[in-house]
Design a protein around this motif. Structure first.
Motif, PDB file in Angstrom:
ATOM      1  N   ARG A 121       0.848  -1.186   0.000  1.00 55.89           N
ATOM      2  CA  ARG A 121       0.000   0.000   0.000  1.00 55.89           C
ATOM      3  C   ARG A 121       0.883   1.234   0.000  1.00 55.89           C
ATOM      4  O   ARG A 121       2.048   1.182   0.414  1.00 55.89           O
ATOM      5  CB  ARG A 121      -0.919   0.012   1.219  1.00 55.89           C
ATOM      6  CG  ARG A 121      -0.151   0.131   2.529  1.00 55.89           C
ATOM      7  CD  ARG A 121      -0.874  -0.456   3.698  1.00 55.89           C
ATOM      8  NE  ARG A 121      -0.143  -0.267   4.935  1.00 55.89           N
ATOM      9  CZ  ARG A 121       0.895  -1.015   5.294  1.00 55.89           C
ATOM     10  NH1 ARG A 121       1.322  -1.984   4.502  1.00 55.89           N
ATOM     11  NH2 ARG A 121       1.519  -0.793   6.430  1.00 55.89           N
ATOM     12  N   ASP A 122       0.334   2.338  -0.431  1.00 56.01           N
ATOM     13  CA  ASP A 122       1.058   3.607  -0.378  1.00 56.01           C
ATOM     14  C   ASP A 122       1.097   4.098   1.059  1.00 56.01           C
ATOM     15  O   ASP A 122       0.134   3.918   1.815  1.00 56.01           O
ATOM     16  CB  ASP A 122       0.370   4.644  -1.261  1.00 56.01           C
ATOM     17  CG  ASP A 122       0.416   4.280  -2.735  1.00 56.01           C
ATOM     18  OD1 ASP A 122       1.410   3.632  -3.142  1.00 56.01           O
ATOM     19  OD2 ASP A 122      -0.529   4.633  -3.464  1.00 56.01           O
ATOM     20  N   PRO A 123       2.202   4.727   1.471  1.00 64.01           N
ATOM     21  CA  PRO A 123       2.241   5.266   2.840  1.00 64.01           C
ATOM     22  C   PRO A 123       1.239   6.385   3.004  1.00 64.01           C
ATOM     23  O   PRO A 123       0.856   7.065   2.045  1.00 64.01           O
ATOM     24  CB  PRO A 123       3.686   5.781   2.966  1.00 64.01           C
ATOM     25  CG  PRO A 123       4.121   6.040   1.558  1.00 64.01           C
ATOM     26  CD  PRO A 123       3.434   4.994   0.725  1.00 64.01           C
ATOM     27  N   SER A 124       0.787   6.593   4.226  1.00 65.19           N
ATOM     28  CA  SER A 124      -0.141   7.686   4.495  1.00 65.19           C
ATOM     29  C   SER A 124       0.589   9.016   4.346  1.00 65.19           C
ATOM     30  O   SER A 124       1.824   9.076   4.413  1.00 65.19           O
ATOM     31  CB  SER A 124      -0.714   7.541   5.909  1.00 65.19           C
ATOM     32  OG  SER A 124       0.325   7.664   6.866  1.00 65.19           O
ATOM     33  N   PRO A 125      -0.138  10.109   4.121  1.00 67.77           N
ATOM     34  CA  PRO A 125       0.510  11.415   3.952  1.00 67.77           C
ATOM     35  C   PRO A 125       1.285  11.830   5.199  1.00 67.77           C
ATOM     36  O   PRO A 125       0.982  11.434   6.313  1.00 67.77           O
ATOM     37  CB  PRO A 125      -0.671  12.361   3.709  1.00 67.77           C
ATOM     38  CG  PRO A 125      -1.771  11.483   3.215  1.00 67.77           C
ATOM     39  CD  PRO A 125      -1.593  10.187   3.923  1.00 67.77           C
TER      40      PRO A 125
END
Length: 373
Positions: free
Chosen positions: A50-54
């Motif tokens: 998954r993409d990291p959170s902002p």
């Protein structure tokens, strides 16, 4: 509870179409990125890519100076409640009791989410003494078989830890003769576990909790999509939850069965039924000061290390988000940046819409009736 003044200010903002005339009713605040468990349905600590959170991933724990800044800036804007969550387990923050104390001293209501595995007898005493208003106790598995499947690699002892945590909380409240914190067991339902409702209700009845809230399983990477509830599950889960409702009410335990069944009826795309009003009544702050519209939207509204909250709250990015989320076309344009499936704000959006729809013809931005069209 919202005052008449705050409700009128919210209405003024909705009629304007982009500018808010009151601050968020409540703040959702990340406490830590660290966690001691693995849950297959957790965006941050599941096993799927998954993409990291902002935000700055190097900041692991919420600094206390950001807490002080938020209290100074949000209090005058009318914010009266904070929900302590996190990419991880909030009780892992070494100063979690100080964070609770700071917001309580400022006169705010405080809720805290936990997986329950860190609550021993001493921790339970401390949480009762802290003045915490609500303890949101997230429960995925109620037996060893479920636990092994939904918490892979996690010790089976955590099943008993969670059970004992609820017992410790009930005892501490009785010893201190305190009604708070109210304990709400958050039960995540999926296609694999909703049929085992009797054992789930037994957990609730044995816990001395005040409330149980049923929630939806979300899959973030596609590997467990087959566990998401389907429209065809509606009739079966309705019958099961109606039976659970009777047992819960007989024991005097509050619940969200009716609301949950409404959401089952509308399905995962219930967000299409009315505008998203999230940008008007709540906000989400990460551990590094990054401000988001909600936890499932990746567009950064600003950062508290660079600007004050009031400037961010009515800044260009937030106002653009409000304009977009008020129309069918705008909502669709946000889909790449917001994961609205089984939206957490569905109940609150519907509540606002039931009133605001009568004023909508007067609004600068006319909201959608339904994004399904």
């Amino acid at each position: 509870m919202a005052t008449l003044k705050s409700k009128l200010a919210l209405l003024a903002g909705l009629l304007d179409g982009s500018r808010a005339y009151t601050g968020p009713a409540w703040l959702v605040l990340d406490v830590t990125r660290r966690c001691n468990t693995v849950c297959l349905g957790c965006y941050f600590h599941c096993l799927q890519p998954r993409d990291p959170s902002p935000g700055d991933q190097n900041v692991k724990d919420l600094p206390l100076d950001l807490v002080d800044q938020l209290i100074r800036e949000l209090g005058p804007l009318g914010t009266r409640e904070v929900v302590l969550v996190g990419e991880g387990e909030p009780l892992l923050h070494p100063r979690h009791l100080d964070i609770i104390a700071a917001f309580k001293k400022a006169g705010m209501k405080v809720q805290l989410f936990t997986n329950g595995t860190l609550i021993g007898e001493g921790m339970a005493e401390s949480l009762v003494e802290s003045g915490l208003d609500v303890l949101q106790f997230t429960l995925w598995a109620v037996n060893a078989t479920e636990h092994a499947k939904w918490h892979p690699g996690e010790s089976l002892s955590y099943v008993d830890r969670r059970r004992r945590a609820l017992e410790f909380m009930a005892r501490a409240k009785k010893r201190k003769d305190q009604p708070l914190p109210r304990v709400n067991i958050q039960m995540i339902l999926n296609r694999d576990n909703f049929t085992n409702m009797e054992e789930r209700v037994n957990w609730v009845l044995a816990s001395d909790c005040e409330e149980v809230t049923f929630g939806f399983f979300r899959d973030w990477g596609g590997q467990h999509e087959n566990q998401c509830l389907l429209p065809t599950d509606g009739e079966a889960i309705r019958e099961i939850l109606q039976s659970a409702k009777r047992r819960l009410e007989a024991a005097g335990i509050q619940h969200n069965v009716d609301e949950y069944l409404d959401r089952v009826r509308f399905g995962a795309d219930g967000w299409r039924e009315f505008p998203c009003y999230t940008g008007w009544y709540t906000t989400y702050v990460k551990v590094d000061g990054t401000v988001l519209a909600c936890g499932h939207c990746s567009t950064v509204m600003g950062n508290l290390r660079e600007n004050g909250f009031a400037d961010i709250w009515n800044g260009a990015t937030y106002r653009d988000f409000r304009r977009r989320s008020s129309s069918a076309e705008g909502l669709m344009s946000l889909r790449g940046r917001c994961n609205c499936s089984n939206c957490c704000m569905w109940k609150d959006n519907r509540r606002v819409h039931r009133v605001f729809r009568w004023f909508a013809p007067l609004a600068a931005v006319a909201p959608l009736r339904s994004a399904r069209a």
